[in-house]
Design a protein around this motif. Sequence first.
Motif, PDB file in Angstrom:
ATOM      1  N   GLN A 179     -22.454   7.303  -6.277  1.00  0.00           N
ATOM      2  CA  GLN A 179     -21.424   7.477  -7.301  1.00  0.00           C
ATOM      3  C   GLN A 179     -20.675   8.790  -7.097  1.00  0.00           C
ATOM      4  O   GLN A 179     -19.446   8.838  -7.198  1.00  0.00           O
ATOM      5  CB  GLN A 179     -22.054   7.427  -8.700  1.00  0.00           C
ATOM      6  N   LEU A 180     -21.392   9.854  -6.803  1.00  0.00           N
ATOM      7  CA  LEU A 180     -20.740  11.145  -6.574  1.00  0.00           C
ATOM      8  C   LEU A 180     -19.844  11.110  -5.336  1.00  0.00           C
ATOM      9  O   LEU A 180     -18.750  11.684  -5.341  1.00  0.00           O
ATOM     10  CB  LEU A 180     -21.788  12.251  -6.442  1.00  0.00           C
ATOM     11  N   ARG A 181     -20.300  10.431  -4.279  1.00  0.00           N
ATOM     12  CA  ARG A 181     -19.456  10.303  -3.086  1.00  0.00           C
ATOM     13  C   ARG A 181     -18.179   9.539  -3.415  1.00  0.00           C
ATOM     14  O   ARG A 181     -17.089   9.904  -2.960  1.00  0.00           O
ATOM     15  CB  ARG A 181     -20.222   9.600  -1.971  1.00  0.00           C
ATOM     16  N   ASN A 182     -18.307   8.460  -4.204  1.00  0.00           N
ATOM     17  CA  ASN A 182     -17.121   7.693  -4.613  1.00  0.00           C
ATOM     18  C   ASN A 182     -16.187   8.552  -5.457  1.00  0.00           C
ATOM     19  O   ASN A 182     -14.966   8.497  -5.294  1.00  0.00           O
ATOM     20  CB  ASN A 182     -17.531   6.441  -5.376  1.00  0.00           C
ATOM     21  N   ASP A 183     -16.754   9.342  -6.378  1.00  0.00           N
ATOM     22  CA  ASP A 183     -15.933  10.228  -7.201  1.00  0.00           C
ATOM     23  C   ASP A 183     -15.214  11.265  -6.347  1.00  0.00           C
ATOM     24  O   ASP A 183     -14.038  11.564  -6.579  1.00  0.00           O
ATOM     25  CB  ASP A 183     -16.786  10.933  -8.260  1.00  0.00           C
ATOM     26  N   VAL A 184     -15.909  11.817  -5.368  1.00  0.00           N
ATOM     27  CA  VAL A 184     -15.282  12.796  -4.472  1.00  0.00           C
ATOM     28  C   VAL A 184     -14.160  12.137  -3.677  1.00  0.00           C
ATOM     29  O   VAL A 184     -13.070  12.708  -3.521  1.00  0.00           O
ATOM     30  CB  VAL A 184     -16.342  13.437  -3.536  1.00  0.00           C
ATOM     31  N   ASN A 185     -14.402  10.924  -3.178  1.00  0.00           N
ATOM     32  CA  ASN A 185     -13.356  10.210  -2.435  1.00  0.00           C
ATOM     33  C   ASN A 185     -12.148   9.926  -3.323  1.00  0.00           C
ATOM     34  O   ASN A 185     -11.009  10.103  -2.896  1.00  0.00           O
ATOM     35  CB  ASN A 185     -13.904   8.909  -1.850  1.00  0.00           C
ATOM     36  N   ASP A 186     -12.399   9.492  -4.566  1.00  0.00           N
ATOM     37  CA  ASP A 186     -11.291   9.233  -5.495  1.00  0.00           C
ATOM     38  C   ASP A 186     -10.525  10.520  -5.795  1.00  0.00           C
ATOM     39  O   ASP A 186      -9.291  10.527  -5.834  1.00  0.00           O
ATOM     40  CB  ASP A 186     -11.813   8.622  -6.799  1.00  0.00           C
ATOM     41  N   GLY A 187     -11.264  11.601  -6.005  1.00  0.00           N
ATOM     42  CA  GLY A 187     -10.616  12.886  -6.262  1.00  0.00           C
ATOM     43  C   GLY A 187      -9.796  13.352  -5.065  1.00  0.00           C
ATOM     44  O   GLY A 187      -8.703  13.894  -5.222  1.00  0.00           O
ATOM     45  N   GLU A 188     -10.318  13.119  -3.887  1.00  0.00           N
ATOM     46  CA  GLU A 188      -9.596  13.495  -2.669  1.00  0.00           C
ATOM     47  C   GLU A 188      -8.309  12.684  -2.535  1.00  0.00           C
ATOM     48  O   GLU A 188      -7.261  13.213  -2.171  1.00  0.00           O
ATOM     49  CB  GLU A 188     -10.502  13.302  -1.449  1.00  0.00           C
ATOM     50  N   LYS A 189      -8.390  11.395  -2.843  1.00  0.00           N
ATOM     51  CA  LYS A 189      -7.189  10.557  -2.798  1.00  0.00           C
ATOM     52  C   LYS A 189      -6.155  11.037  -3.818  1.00  0.00           C
ATOM     53  O   LYS A 189      -4.955  11.089  -3.518  1.00  0.00           O
ATOM     54  CB  LYS A 189      -7.549   9.101  -3.075  1.00  0.00           C
ATOM     55  N   LEU A 190      -6.617  11.370  -5.023  1.00  0.00           N
ATOM     56  CA  LEU A 190      -5.702  11.884  -6.043  1.00  0.00           C
ATOM     57  C   LEU A 190      -5.090  13.214  -5.606  1.00  0.00           C
ATOM     58  O   LEU A 190      -3.904  13.463  -5.825  1.00  0.00           O
ATOM     59  CB  LEU A 190      -6.430  12.058  -7.371  1.00  0.00           C
ATOM     60  N   ARG A 191      -5.906  14.076  -5.012  1.00  0.00           N
ATOM     61  CA  ARG A 191      -5.390  15.366  -4.554  1.00  0.00           C
ATOM     62  C   ARG A 191      -4.329  15.180  -3.478  1.00  0.00           C
ATOM     63  O   ARG A 191      -3.298  15.843  -3.480  1.00  0.00           O
ATOM     64  CB  ARG A 191      -6.538  16.225  -4.018  1.00  0.00           C
ATOM     65  N   ARG A 192      -4.586  14.227  -2.560  1.00  0.00           N
ATOM     66  CA  ARG A 192      -3.613  13.979  -1.495  1.00  0.00           C
ATOM     67  C   ARG A 192      -2.325  13.380  -2.041  1.00  0.00           C
ATOM     68  O   ARG A 192      -1.247  13.624  -1.513  1.00  0.00           O
ATOM     69  CB  ARG A 192      -4.207  13.058  -0.436  1.00  0.00           C
ATOM     70  N   SER A 193      -2.427  12.582  -3.087  1.00  0.00           N
ATOM     71  CA  SER A 193      -1.226  11.932  -3.640  1.00  0.00           C
ATOM     72  C   SER A 193      -0.678  12.684  -4.852  1.00  0.00           C
ATOM     73  O   SER A 193       0.089  12.130  -5.633  1.00  0.00           O
ATOM     74  CB  SER A 193      -1.538  10.484  -4.003  1.00  0.00           C
ATOM     75  N   ASN A 194      -1.047  13.942  -5.001  1.00  0.00           N
ATOM     76  CA  ASN A 194      -0.622  14.764  -6.122  1.00  0.00           C
ATOM     77  C   ASN A 194       0.899  14.794  -6.279  1.00  0.00           C
ATOM     78  O   ASN A 194       1.422  14.600  -7.370  1.00  0.00           O
ATOM     79  CB  ASN A 194      -1.172  16.186  -5.939  1.00  0.00           C
ATOM     80  N   VAL A 195       1.608  15.025  -5.199  1.00  0.00           N
ATOM     81  CA  VAL A 195       3.065  15.135  -5.257  1.00  0.00           C
ATOM     82  C   VAL A 195       3.686  13.809  -5.691  1.00  0.00           C
ATOM     83  O   VAL A 195       4.578  13.775  -6.552  1.00  0.00           O
ATOM     84  CB  VAL A 195       3.627  15.595  -3.890  1.00  0.00           C
ATOM     85  N   ALA A 196       3.199  12.712  -5.122  1.00  0.00           N
ATOM     86  CA  ALA A 196       3.743  11.398  -5.480  1.00  0.00           C
ATOM     87  C   ALA A 196       3.459  11.065  -6.937  1.00  0.00           C
ATOM     88  O   ALA A 196       4.335  10.546  -7.647  1.00  0.00           O
ATOM     89  CB  ALA A 196       3.156  10.323  -4.569  1.00  0.00           C
ATOM     90  N   ILE A 197       2.258  11.373  -7.410  1.00  0.00           N
ATOM     91  CA  ILE A 197       1.909  11.092  -8.809  1.00  0.00           C
ATOM     92  C   ILE A 197       2.775  11.929  -9.744  1.00  0.00           C
ATOM     93  O   ILE A 197       3.295  11.428 -10.741  1.00  0.00           O
ATOM     94  CB  ILE A 197       0.410  11.365  -9.052  1.00  0.00           C
ATOM     95  N   ARG A 198       2.949  13.190  -9.408  1.00  0.00           N
ATOM     96  CA  ARG A 198       3.798  14.055 -10.253  1.00  0.00           C
ATOM     97  C   ARG A 198       5.254  13.585 -10.241  1.00  0.00           C
ATOM     98  O   ARG A 198       5.942  13.654 -11.252  1.00  0.00           O
ATOM     99  CB  ARG A 198       3.685  15.504  -9.817  1.00  0.00           C
ATOM    100  N   HIS A 199       5.712  13.095  -9.100  1.00  0.00           N
ATOM    101  CA  HIS A 199       7.073  12.577  -9.011  1.00  0.00           C
ATOM    102  C   HIS A 199       7.242  11.337  -9.894  1.00  0.00           C
ATOM    103  O   HIS A 199       8.220  11.219 -10.639  1.00  0.00           O
ATOM    104  CB  HIS A 199       7.416  12.244  -7.559  1.00  0.00           C
ATOM    105  N   VAL A 200       6.274  10.432  -9.824  1.00  0.00           N
ATOM    106  CA  VAL A 200       6.328   9.223 -10.662  1.00  0.00           C
ATOM    107  C   VAL A 200       6.265   9.600 -12.140  1.00  0.00           C
ATOM    108  O   VAL A 200       7.003   9.058 -12.962  1.00  0.00           O
ATOM    109  CB  VAL A 200       5.190   8.244 -10.284  1.00  0.00           C
ATOM    110  N   TRP A 201       5.407  10.562 -12.490  1.00  0.00           N
ATOM    111  CA  TRP A 201       5.310  11.000 -13.880  1.00  0.00           C
ATOM    112  C   TRP A 201       6.624  11.635 -14.338  1.00  0.00           C
ATOM    113  O   TRP A 201       7.068  11.412 -15.464  1.00  0.00           O
ATOM    114  CB  TRP A 201       4.142  11.964 -14.060  1.00  0.00           C
ATOM    115  N   ALA A 202       7.266  12.405 -13.474  1.00  0.00           N
ATOM    116  CA  ALA A 202       8.557  13.011 -13.832  1.00  0.00           C
ATOM    117  C   ALA A 202       9.611  11.928 -14.061  1.00  0.00           C
ATOM    118  O   ALA A 202      10.419  12.028 -14.997  1.00  0.00           O
ATOM    119  CB  ALA A 202       8.998  13.978 -12.737  1.00  0.00           C
ATOM    120  N   LEU A 203       9.597  10.888 -13.221  1.00  0.00           N
ATOM    121  CA  LEU A 203      10.531   9.773 -13.437  1.00  0.00           C
ATOM    122  C   LEU A 203      10.248   9.054 -14.746  1.00  0.00           C
ATOM    123  O   LEU A 203      11.176   8.670 -15.474  1.00  0.00           O
ATOM    124  CB  LEU A 203      10.459   8.782 -12.275  1.00  0.00           C
ATOM    125  N   MET A 204       8.976   8.875 -15.056  1.00  0.00           N
ATOM    126  CA  MET A 204       8.607   8.211 -16.308  1.00  0.00           C
ATOM    127  C   MET A 204       9.039   9.057 -17.505  1.00  0.00           C
ATOM    128  O   MET A 204       9.566   8.529 -18.491  1.00  0.00           O
ATOM    129  CB  MET A 204       7.103   7.938 -16.351  1.00  0.00           C
TER     130      MET A 204
END
Length: 180
Positions: A44-69
């Motif tokens: 579970q911790l490895r999965n959480d770390v992987n999910d967090g890493e994916k979110l960290r890598r897509s930080n700019v895209a997520i913030r861009h989508v949130w700004a558009l929203m």
Amino acid sequence: MQIKDRQKFLTVLTIAAVALLAIDKIISPPLTKLWNSRAARITQLRNDVNDGEKLRRSNVAIRHVWALMQASTLTNNTTLAEQQLFTGLNRWSQLSGITINTVTPQWKQGSDPAYKTIECRVDASGSIDRVSQFLYDLEKDPMALKLESVELSSRDNTGMQLALGVQISGLVLTPNEKPK
């Protein structure tokens, strides 16, 4: 082998067998359970770390989508928000050729102070192609609106004129107020 040696051997063998049985029945199950729970927790911790890493890598895209929203939400001023909604309704009705009969807006504030909604009932009429074009234009517009319900009924015996009742809700994000 002598009898004394054989008795000692059998005694040691019996004690070893009982010890192995005790280990197998008493000590092994809790250790196995502990091992499996730790393995599940590590997975579970490895999965959480992987999910967090994916979110960290897509930080700019997520913030861009949130700004558009956020940019698509209605303005925080109630009068201007209603004006935005009415302007959109007029634009969609002109593009589709539908006739808007009544528009009744109502403001709703939920338990969360971070947002409020404007709920609007729109009654309109037109042919099936005009009604479908109006609904399409409303749905594809970037404005933060949600189509809550759609009611269609015939206004004539042939079904060529339809009455449309639409319940729309628009999102208004309220800025966070900082304590003084």
